[in-house]
Design an enzyme around this catalytic site. Sequence first.
Site, mmCIF file in Angstrom:
data_model
loop_
_atom_site.group_PDB
_atom_site.id
_atom_site.type_symbol
_atom_site.label_atom_id
_atom_site.label_comp_id
_atom_site.label_asym_id
_atom_site.label_seq_id
_atom_site.Cartn_x
_atom_site.Cartn_y
_atom_site.Cartn_z
ATOM 1 N N GLY A 1 -5.082 -4.514 -3.648
ATOM 2 C CA GLY A 1 -4.019 -4.242 -4.612
ATOM 3 C C GLY A 1 -3.354 -2.911 -4.321
ATOM 4 O O GLY A 1 -3.948 -2.014 -3.719
ATOM 5 N N GLU A 23 -3.247 -10.745 2.768
ATOM 6 C CA GLU A 23 -2.458 -10.263 3.911
ATOM 7 C C GLU A 23 -1.219 -11.137 4.063
ATOM 8 O O GLU A 23 -1.175 -12.266 3.576
ATOM 9 C CB GLU A 23 -3.286 -10.371 5.197
ATOM 10 C CG GLU A 23 -4.566 -9.575 5.184
ATOM 11 C CD GLU A 23 -4.337 -8.090 4.977
ATOM 12 O OE1 GLU A 23 -3.547 -7.497 5.715
ATOM 13 O OE2 GLU A 23 -4.941 -7.525 4.052
ATOM 14 N N LYS A 61 -6.939 -1.882 8.977
ATOM 15 C CA LYS A 61 -8.305 -2.278 9.387
ATOM 16 C C LYS A 61 -8.342 -3.016 10.716
ATOM 17 O O LYS A 61 -9.243 -2.823 11.518
ATOM 18 C CB LYS A 61 -8.994 -3.072 8.284
ATOM 19 C CG LYS A 61 -8.256 -4.291 7.758
ATOM 20 C CD LYS A 61 -7.646 -4.020 6.413
ATOM 21 C CE LYS A 61 -6.602 -5.048 6.074
ATOM 22 N NZ LYS A 61 -6.642 -5.519 4.729
ATOM 23 N N VAL A 66 0.833 -1.208 0.000
ATOM 24 C CA VAL A 66 0.000 0.000 0.000
ATOM 25 C C VAL A 66 0.872 1.264 0.000
ATOM 26 O O VAL A 66 0.570 2.239 -0.699
ATOM 27 C CB VAL A 66 -0.978 -0.002 1.205
ATOM 28 C CG1 VAL A 66 -1.898 1.212 1.150
ATOM 29 C CG2 VAL A 66 -1.804 -1.280 1.228
ATOM 30 N N GLY A 82 -0.353 -9.370 -4.443
ATOM 31 C CA GLY A 82 -0.390 -8.371 -3.371
ATOM 32 C C GLY A 82 -1.787 -8.107 -2.825
ATOM 33 O O GLY A 82 -2.024 -7.083 -2.193
ATOM 34 N N VAL A 104 -11.084 0.085 4.240
ATOM 35 C CA VAL A 104 -12.298 -0.657 3.835
ATOM 36 C C VAL A 104 -12.491 -0.542 2.317
ATOM 37 O O VAL A 104 -12.533 0.562 1.769
ATOM 38 C CB VAL A 104 -13.562 -0.084 4.531
ATOM 39 C CG1 VAL A 104 -14.794 -0.908 4.162
ATOM 40 C CG2 VAL A 104 -13.389 -0.034 6.035
ATOM 41 N N GLU A 148 -9.943 5.814 4.955
ATOM 42 C CA GLU A 148 -10.733 5.290 3.831
ATOM 43 C C GLU A 148 -10.144 3.991 3.275
ATOM 44 O O GLU A 148 -10.882 3.087 2.893
ATOM 45 C CB GLU A 148 -10.788 6.357 2.722
ATOM 46 C CG GLU A 148 -11.644 5.992 1.544
ATOM 47 C CD GLU A 148 -13.107 5.792 1.919
ATOM 48 O OE1 GLU A 148 -13.769 6.769 2.269
ATOM 49 O OE2 GLU A 148 -13.580 4.637 1.862
ATOM 50 N N LYS A 155 -13.585 -4.894 8.469
ATOM 51 C CA LYS A 155 -14.078 -3.823 7.596
ATOM 52 C C LYS A 155 -15.548 -3.526 7.874
ATOM 53 O O LYS A 155 -15.977 -2.371 7.899
ATOM 54 C CB LYS A 155 -13.846 -4.208 6.134
ATOM 55 C CG LYS A 155 -12.353 -4.304 5.796
ATOM 56 C CD LYS A 155 -12.123 -5.043 4.505
ATOM 57 C CE LYS A 155 -10.655 -5.091 4.123
ATOM 58 N NZ LYS A 155 -10.384 -5.998 3.020
ATOM 59 N N ILE A 199 -12.507 1.802 -3.176
ATOM 60 C CA ILE A 199 -13.921 2.257 -3.205
ATOM 61 C C ILE A 199 -14.147 3.294 -2.097
ATOM 62 O O ILE A 199 -13.874 3.018 -0.931
ATOM 63 C CB ILE A 199 -14.888 1.068 -2.986
ATOM 64 C CG1 ILE A 199 -14.598 -0.057 -3.981
ATOM 65 C CG2 ILE A 199 -16.338 1.524 -3.086
ATOM 66 C CD1 ILE A 199 -15.354 -1.348 -3.688
HETATM 67 N N1 HSE Z 1 -6.202 -8.559 2.079
HETATM 68 C C1 HSE Z 1 -7.171 -7.554 1.796
HETATM 69 C C2 HSE Z 1 -8.177 -8.109 0.806
HETATM 70 C C3 HSE Z 1 -6.483 -6.339 1.258
HETATM 71 O O1 HSE Z 1 -7.859 -9.107 0.157
HETATM 72 O O2 HSE Z 1 -9.262 -7.559 0.667
HETATM 73 C C4 HSE Z 1 -7.364 -5.118 1.146
HETATM 74 O O3 HSE Z 1 -7.835 -4.729 2.408
#
Ligand code: HSE
Length: 325
Positions: free
Chosen positions: A294, A182, A97, A15, A179, A124, A121, A197, A128
């Site tokens: 991503g 987690e 999160k 990120v 990517g 979650v 932002e 989330k 989006i």
């Molecule tokens: N590991 C999370 C997912 C990354 O796959 O949604 C984004 O929060």
Amino acid sequence: MNEHKKIGLFGFGTVGQGFYENLKKHPQLAASIDKVCVKRIDLPRIGHELYFTDDPNELLLDPALDIIIELIDDAEAAKQYVHTALRNGKCVISANKKMIAESLKQIDQWHNQFETTFLYEAAVGGGIPIVHTVDGFLRDQEVLKIRGILNGSSNYILTQMQLHQWSFEKALNDAQMKGFAERNPTLDISGVDASYKLSILAYHAFGEVFSMSSFSSESIENITKETIKKAKSQGKKIKPVATIERTEKGIVCTVKPEAVGPDDELYSIDFENNAISVETLISGKHIAAGKGAGSLPTGSAVLEDLKRLLSSYSYQVSKAIKTVA
Ligand code: HSE
């Protein structure tokens, strides 16, 4: 905030690099990365012009930094950095999160206690813009239900298993390579990441802090080829669905794989895409969809938070906050 702002960035992983790449495309913004704190300073990485350190205090105690952006995956350290930065009068952006969901009670106090702003932002729905939509646009509406796909990795895995008959392991491996997953992918496939989330959205939508134990989650690991075949024979797809709803018995929160048909708005949300529908008493169902995981999509949500900070935006969290055991 009009004059040029200096950013201290914690973390330069998926990120962090996505945010850096997005920021580079907006040289007109009155903000730049001044220092980056990483765990391993010796690793080769992009961003040669940036100043890297492995000492968190170089950022936290630097009075010249106006904004701290926290993008690390250690929730405990993240909470400490965010709290210290807010206490020191800095504006803060986070994408963590787990840390946010598990600290909502304190974060609620921080929103009231500190004069500075804390935005999240990117925690979650990846790219989006859902947190500030629920917090701002829907703030005067009674929210009845939130339902959606809130984990990109589990949706990606199920999509590949259904479309190309990939094994669970192959699809998970690919989600990690891209990517999306987690560092500990158990959080993705068990539904816990989506529960984090959902609880953040519920805080803004219902004005309530739910303990993580009120969320029931079911792993996608138990989805077999037979489950997929049966759903397909009925014209359905298996999707990782997160729901929080007011019922006569109170609020019910679940994250579990569900077979959904073509008439369901989640049916066509494939790969790492997420979608969230927010049902309100007055204006009905609002649906937002887009890339939920991503580097670049999530980094773009961090950039959007930065732009909001620069225009002095803060969350309203205006619904009466109460804690639900
Ligand atoms: N590991 C999370 C997912 C990354 O796959 O949604 C984004 O929060």
